[in-house]
Design an enzyme around this catalytic site. Structure first.
Site, short mmCIF file in Angstrom:
data_model
loop_
_atom_site.label_atom_id
_atom_site.label_comp_id
_atom_site.label_asym_id
_atom_site.label_seq_id
_atom_site.Cartn_x
_atom_site.Cartn_y
_atom_site.Cartn_z
N HIS A 1 4.14 -0.62 -7.97
CA HIS A 1 3.94 -1.49 -6.80
C HIS A 1 2.47 -1.58 -6.42
O HIS A 1 2.12 -2.19 -5.42
CB HIS A 1 4.78 -1.01 -5.61
CG HIS A 1 4.19 0.10 -4.80
ND1 HIS A 1 3.65 1.24 -5.36
CD2 HIS A 1 4.07 0.26 -3.46
CE1 HIS A 1 3.23 2.04 -4.40
NE2 HIS A 1 3.47 1.48 -3.23
N GLY B 1 -4.22 -4.18 -6.43
CA GLY B 1 -5.09 -3.08 -6.84
C GLY B 1 -5.59 -2.33 -5.62
O GLY B 1 -4.92 -1.48 -5.07
N ASP C 1 9.17 2.97 5.48
CA ASP C 1 8.81 1.58 5.76
C ASP C 1 9.75 0.67 4.97
O ASP C 1 9.39 0.09 3.94
CB ASP C 1 7.36 1.32 5.40
CG ASP C 1 6.84 0.00 5.95
OD1 ASP C 1 7.58 -0.65 6.71
OD2 ASP C 1 5.71 -0.38 5.62
N GLY D 1 -1.77 3.01 -6.92
CA GLY D 1 -1.42 4.38 -6.59
C GLY D 1 -2.66 5.19 -6.23
O GLY D 1 -3.75 4.96 -6.76
#
Length: 472
Positions: free
Chosen positions: A394, A371, A146, A397
């Site tokens: 980023h 988040g 992406d 996770g």
């Protein structure tokens, strides 16, 4: 007993006749998931087999798919770098598979430096949350499928109290002004015009010329998986002079999405090309690179940047439509790519920095680290930490694979979590439940050397694809 799936159903969602279908049918017989959910999961498996490589139920099928799609390569390029010379932030939160992938990436002869962010988990080639600096070479799967996936935040002038008093209107417009799901787009007069469609890069190759019509149809839409559009409250504990935002709470609109089919097709094409001209040992095959002095390297670089511009345009369209629909004025905007490569200076040398699921965090650079649908996100300003290659995480996770989340998290538990956090959810399956993600506060605590927190964003109304991949 009726079978959950059969060969015809699998072919209908994109699988081709052969060994893989047989493996899926065998595995499907041992799972307890209902037929509709299973087909949704298998659709994702077909589209993104790399995201299932760590899935206990489907990893053998995913591995076979990856191997079948990419064929064997000659092991002619030796792995000669220093496998341990990379910084790791929050190692206690990072799974072993991600570390192994980063270790392999550090052995590439083109590698200059590497770093692993605290939200890292195993990916395809470079781990998600991996940052890699190379010398005059770009790795398509170091960027990711992406391309240019990004965050965009609009801070509005609408009072938070007005939103709370008119949530039905905001929900109606959130549904009306957004479109989600793999393959979805606009038709006819619904299509949206934007200057990015006039970018001359669309004309440099037959591949890009052929993708322009699809790009036009998907402009202003969002993908499946963890992509979202949401209203929330952003809290500035202190005034921020650079943004011109005073201390206080504001209603804000936050989106996460990428370059849709355009980026995915570019990634697949140039990865196959890279593998054909850059033979590596099997464990490193997905790290095949393109020399930027080559025609192929220049083509990919231009195509990657086009996909990044296109992703930015998609967000711009969504934000413009959304703010206009509710009569909001714009007080400030922040956005940032991940899944991209940049030319940067590191220790006095120009390098190509790949951030696959990592946020740029150069000194003074602003970014957004989300988040989950109930956990806060953070507006941050980078500290320019060289050991981290000027990067940060980023997001939070994943701590559960999609299959594990669907199996372990019930709809009732997910609804209870949403209610406890006063979040309205439109769409999304349990594969995106908040409990499937790491604790964002722990992740943020592991990167205090990398970023300063400027404000905290609390989600209040979230839209995602209906089951993580398609519309309701």
């Amino acid at each position: 007993m009726e079978k959950k799936v059969n060969g015809e159903a699998l072919k209908a969602i994109g699988f081709t006749e052969g060994k893989i279908i047989g493996m899926i049918l065998t595995q499907a017989a041992s799972v307890t998931t209902d037929a509709a959910t299973l087909l949704g999961l298998l659709t994702k498996l077909n589209e993104y087999p790399e995201s299932f490589l760590d899935d206990p139920e489907w990893k053998s099928v995913a591995q076979a798919m990856v191997e079948a799609a990419n064929a064997a390569v000659d092991t002619t390029i030796p792995l000669v770098g220093n496998p341990d010379a990379f910084a790791v932030y929050g190692p206690e939160f990072i799974e072993a598979g991600a570390t192994t992938q980063m270790t392999t990436a550090m052995k590439l002869p083109i590698t200059i430096a590497g770093a692993l962010m605290p939200d890292a988990h195993q990916g395809y080639g470079l781990p998600i949350g991996g940052v890699l600096a190379t010398r005059n070479a770009v790795i398509p799967y170091g960027v990711g499928v992406d391309i240019g996936c990004r965050m965009a935040l609009s801070i509005t002038d609408i009072p938070v109290e007005f939103f709370r008093a008119n949530e039905a209107r905001f929900k109606r417009e959130l549904i009306a002004q957004t479109k989600f799901g793999a393959g979805n787009g606009f038709k006819g007069r619904e299509k949206i015009d934007h200057a990015v469609l006039e970018n001359e890069t669309f004309q440099i190759t037959g591949l890009l010329r052929g993708l322009k019509e699809r790009a036009a149809a998907q402009l202003g839409t969002s993908g499946g998986g963890n992509h979202f559009a949401e209203w929330g409250v952003i809290d500035f504990a202190e005034s921020d002079a650079e943004l011109g935002i005073e201390k206080g709470q504001y209603l804000a609109f936050l989106t996460h999405s990428g370059s849709r089919g355009l980026g995915a097709t570019i990634a697949g094409h140039y990865t196959r090309l890279a593998k054909s001209i850059c033979p590596l040992p099997p464990e490193a095959a997905n790290l095949a690179w393109l020399d930027l002095d080559s025609e192929a390297g220049q083509e990919y670089w231009l195509a990657m940047n086009l996909a990044g511009d296109y992703a930015s345009a998609c967000h711009a369209v969504i934000h413009r439509k959304m703010l206009q629909s509710v009569g909001a004025g714009l007080l400030g905007k922040v956005e940032n790519h991940h899944n991209f490569a940049w030319k940067e200076i590191l220790n006095g040398e120009e390098v190509i920095v790949h951030r696959k699921g990592a946020t740029p965090a150069g000194k003074g650079v602003m970014g957004i680290i989300p988040g989950s649908m109930t956990a806060p996100g953070f507006l941050v300003r980078g500290k320019g930490e060289a050991a981290a290659i000027n990067s940060a995480s980023h997001g939070a996770g994943r701590q559960m694979s999609r299959t594990q989340a669907v199996k372990k998290i019930t709809r009732e538990a997910m609804r209870a979590e949403l209610k406890a956090n006063e979040v309205t959810l439109i769409g999304a399956g349990t594969d995106e439940a908040p409990m499937a993600y790491k604790d964002i506060r722990q992740v943020m605590s592991a990167q205090t050397d990398l970023v300063d927190t400027i404000a905290m964003f609390t989600p209040k109304m979230v839209r995602m694809a209906g089951d993580g991949s398609r519309e309701d």
